[in-house]
Design an enzyme around this catalytic site. Structure first.
Site, PDB file in Angstrom:
ATOM      1  CE  LYS A  13      26.263  33.646  18.084  1.00 46.28           C
ATOM      2  NZ  LYS A  13      25.182  32.630  18.014  1.00 46.28           N
ATOM      3  NE  ARG A  88      24.317  34.304  24.097  1.00 42.80           N
ATOM      4  CZ  ARG A  88      25.258  33.612  23.424  1.00 42.80           C
ATOM      5  NH1 ARG A  88      26.466  34.091  23.294  1.00 42.80           N
ATOM      6  NH2 ARG A  88      24.965  32.456  22.871  1.00 42.80           N
ATOM      7  NE  ARG A 127      27.091  24.014  18.557  1.00 39.13           N
ATOM      8  CZ  ARG A 127      26.866  25.267  18.948  1.00 39.13           C
ATOM      9  NH1 ARG A 127      27.230  26.284  18.177  1.00 39.13           N
ATOM     10  NH2 ARG A 127      26.260  25.506  20.100  1.00 39.13           N
ATOM     11  NE  ARG A 161      28.613  24.501  23.039  1.00 42.30           N
ATOM     12  CZ  ARG A 161      28.297  25.723  22.633  1.00 42.30           C
ATOM     13  NH1 ARG A 161      28.887  26.236  21.570  1.00 42.30           N
ATOM     14  NH2 ARG A 161      27.401  26.433  23.283  1.00 42.30           N
ATOM     15  NE  ARG A 172      22.751  26.981  24.053  1.00 45.28           N
ATOM     16  CZ  ARG A 172      23.367  26.186  23.172  1.00 45.28           C
ATOM     17  NH1 ARG A 172      23.204  24.878  23.234  1.00 45.28           N
ATOM     18  NH2 ARG A 172      24.130  26.707  22.246  1.00 45.28           N
TER      19      ARG A 172
END
Ligand code: ADP
Ligand code: ADP
Ligand code: ZN
Length: 215
Positions: A13, A88, A127, A161, A172
């Site tokens: 996204k 969400r 990431r 992160r 998650r």
């Protein structure tokens, strides 16, 4: 025009958002980015959000909605917006749709990126995120031109992160299936969602998204 970019964590996204925003002349509103800005500045909202985020859980709906509603009422959103990471939950989706009705804006599309779980884990494990502008990279699939330096803003703070540890990533993804996936059915039932294959080159996915928006 309101565009909702939907998908599980790691679907792409954030990676796809900037080009879409530029093409359609709308600002990007990413709830995760807003929460991280609050974390960085150690605001009360940041302190509240941190425990949820680092446990792979969602921030409570009423907190999220207050934030989104006030952001949407800012002048730069008057002509539309691209929402990334919101809604969400079905409750958030319902709040959103009533707001859209009142605003007189059109909800053009919910673009849902489809990516299998195992690929999500691999993407999130590699990431790297710019602490200063939130640009998203991948050590292997999409590294910055100069290692450790953000292409977009020049920052040297391109890091992993806190919530991208493997354990939190698994949580998650489970949270996504339990609480967020029903949002896709909610929009599908209203004829508002288009599923887009999120696998393959970043440029190819971008082309599919543009096509879905035109179609
Ligand atoms: P990702 O890019 O991996 O999808 P985000 O940056 O969008 O993650 O969100 C990070 C975290 O912020 C989420 O795991 C959740 O705790 C919180 N968050 C972001 N958006 C929402 C939302 N709309 N509702 C509830 N919590 C949210
Ligand atoms: P989201 O905002 O949906 O959580 P991101 O845009 O941050 O996802 O992307 C998650 C990770 O996957 C990042 O490391 C990003 O560089 C990488 N990525 C994004 N799109 C692709 C793609 N098409 N192929 C491989 N990796 C991708
Ligand atoms: Zn940056």
């Amino acid at each position: 025009m309101i565009i909702i970019l939907f998908g599980p964590p790691g679907a792409g996204k954030g990676t796809q958002a900037s080009a879409l925003c530029e093409a359609y002349g709308v600002p990007q509103v990413a709830t995760g980015d807003i929460f991280r800005a609050h974390l960085k500045n150690n605001t009360p909202l940041g302190q509240l959000a941190r425990s949820f985020m680092n446990n792979g859980q969602l921030v409570p709906d009423e907190v999220v909605w207050k934030l989104v509603e006030s952001r949407l009422s800012e002048p730069d959103c008057a002509g539309g917006v691209l929402l990334d990471g919101f809604p969400r939950t079905v409750v958030q989706a319902e709040l959103m749709l009533s707001w859209v009705k009142e605003s007189g804006l059109a909800l053009s599309q919910v673009l849902a990126l489809v990516v299998p779980d195992e690929e999500l884990v691999e993407r999130l494990a590699g990431r790297r995120t710019c602490l200063d502008c939130q640009a998203s990279y991948h050590v292997q699939y999409n590294p910055p031109t100069v290692e450790g330096v953000c292409d977009r803003c020049g920052s040297h703070r391109v890091v992993q992160r806190e919530d991208d540890s493997e354990e939190t990533v698994r949580k998650r993804i489970a949270t996504y299936h339990r609480e967020t996936a029903p949002v896709l059915d909610f929009f599908k039932a209203r004829g508002l969602a288009t599923e887009v294959d999120g696998l393959g080159e970043i440029g190819d996915v971008a082309a599919r998204l543009r096509q879905a928006l035109q179609g």
